[in-house]
Design a protein around this motif. Structure first.
Motif, mmCIF file in Angstrom:
data_model
loop_
_atom_site.group_PDB
_atom_site.id
_atom_site.type_symbol
_atom_site.label_atom_id
_atom_site.label_comp_id
_atom_site.label_asym_id
_atom_site.label_seq_id
_atom_site.Cartn_x
_atom_site.Cartn_y
_atom_site.Cartn_z
ATOM 1 N N SER A 1 81.935 11.721 96.515
ATOM 2 C CA SER A 1 82.980 12.703 96.269
ATOM 3 C C SER A 1 82.686 14.067 96.866
ATOM 4 C CB SER A 1 83.226 12.835 94.771
ATOM 5 O OG SER A 1 82.043 13.287 94.128
ATOM 6 N N THR A 2 81.421 14.410 97.033
ATOM 7 C CA THR A 2 81.083 15.734 97.543
ATOM 8 C C THR A 2 80.614 15.699 98.987
ATOM 9 O OG1 THR A 2 78.838 15.504 96.696
ATOM 10 C CG2 THR A 2 80.456 16.591 95.268
ATOM 11 N N ARG A 3 80.752 14.581 99.626
ATOM 12 C CA ARG A 3 80.228 14.456 100.971
ATOM 13 C C ARG A 3 81.279 14.762 102.035
ATOM 14 N NH1 ARG A 3 75.360 11.428 100.497
ATOM 15 N NH2 ARG A 3 75.214 10.357 98.480
ATOM 16 N N ALA B 1 85.364 13.662 114.957
ATOM 17 C CA ALA B 1 86.241 14.080 113.871
ATOM 18 C C ALA B 1 85.450 14.138 112.572
ATOM 19 C CB ALA B 1 87.413 13.114 113.720
ATOM 20 N N ALA B 2 85.942 14.920 111.611
ATOM 21 C CA ALA B 2 85.283 15.009 110.313
ATOM 22 C C ALA B 2 86.290 15.348 109.235
ATOM 23 C CB ALA B 2 84.169 16.055 110.331
ATOM 24 N N GLU B 3 85.974 14.913 108.025
ATOM 25 C CA GLU B 3 86.829 15.182 106.878
ATOM 26 C C GLU B 3 85.972 15.140 105.620
ATOM 27 O OE1 GLU B 3 91.093 13.632 105.109
ATOM 28 O OE2 GLU B 3 89.731 12.162 105.952
ATOM 29 N N ALA C 1 74.953 14.434 99.325
ATOM 30 C CA ALA C 1 75.899 14.886 98.303
ATOM 31 C C ALA C 1 75.699 16.360 97.961
ATOM 32 C CB ALA C 1 75.751 14.036 97.044
ATOM 33 N N ASP C 2 74.487 16.883 98.082
ATOM 34 C CA ASP C 2 74.226 18.252 97.677
ATOM 35 C C ASP C 2 74.230 19.225 98.854
ATOM 36 O OD1 ASP C 2 70.573 18.200 97.468
ATOM 37 O OD2 ASP C 2 71.968 17.317 98.904
ATOM 38 N N ARG C 3 74.597 18.740 100.030
ATOM 39 C CA ARG C 3 74.627 19.637 101.185
ATOM 40 C C ARG C 3 76.010 20.245 101.303
ATOM 41 N NH1 ARG C 3 71.763 20.003 106.116
ATOM 42 N NH2 ARG C 3 70.679 18.018 105.818
ATOM 43 N N VAL C 4 76.078 21.563 101.418
ATOM 44 C CA VAL C 4 77.361 22.253 101.578
ATOM 45 C C VAL C 4 77.652 22.381 103.067
ATOM 46 C CG1 VAL C 4 78.656 24.361 101.158
ATOM 47 C CG2 VAL C 4 77.059 23.498 99.421
ATOM 48 N N VAL C 5 78.742 21.786 103.470
ATOM 49 C CA VAL C 5 79.151 21.829 104.873
ATOM 50 C C VAL C 5 80.569 22.352 104.918
ATOM 51 C CG1 VAL C 5 79.620 20.455 106.940
ATOM 52 C CG2 VAL C 5 77.629 19.926 105.509
#
Length: 130
Positions: A30-32, A49-51, A101-105
């Protein structure tokens, strides 16, 4: 641990379409951020591409804007890359990738940087003939 398995690659004529799938398994997504990258023979791996798995903006390389679409099916834990109007220069090995999951991108710069991603699939080959 996260496992990513790509599928859907193949040989297609120029102007054709393919849909790549990336089946993800492991811990919560969910956070990835999920991304697609590609590597042509003799070249470096490039962003496609990314989302964010939770929704939000999508990012595309200029070379695929208007032709490729990234999407996700949350119940199936699957990310897709719909590729239309394919060109011979789209020929490459396509990789799916996921952040921790804990990486903010955030933003295009971080989402398009392969160093932001921690997990990678084995790749699926796309070949576009002229």
């Amino acid at each position: 641990q996260v496992q990513l398995v790509e599928s859907g690659g193949g040989l297609v004529q120029a102007g054709g379409s393919l849909r790549l799938s990336c089946a993800a398994s492991g811990r919560t997504f969910s956070t990835r951020v999920m991304g697609w990258f590609r590597q042509a023979p003799g070249k470096e791996r490039d962003f496609v591409a990314a989302e964010s798995w939770s929704g939000g903006p999508t990012y595309y390389a200029d070379s695929v804007k208007g032709r490729f679409t990234i999407s996700r099916d949350i119940p199936k834990n699957t990310v897709y890359l719909q590729m239309n109007s394919l060109k011979p220069e789209d020929t490459a090995l396509y990789y799916c990738a996921s952040t921790r999951a804990d990486r903010v991108v955030r933003g295009f710069r971080e989402s398009s940087n392969q160093n932001s991603y921690d997990y990678w699939g084995q790749g699926t080959q796309v070949t576009v003939s002229s």
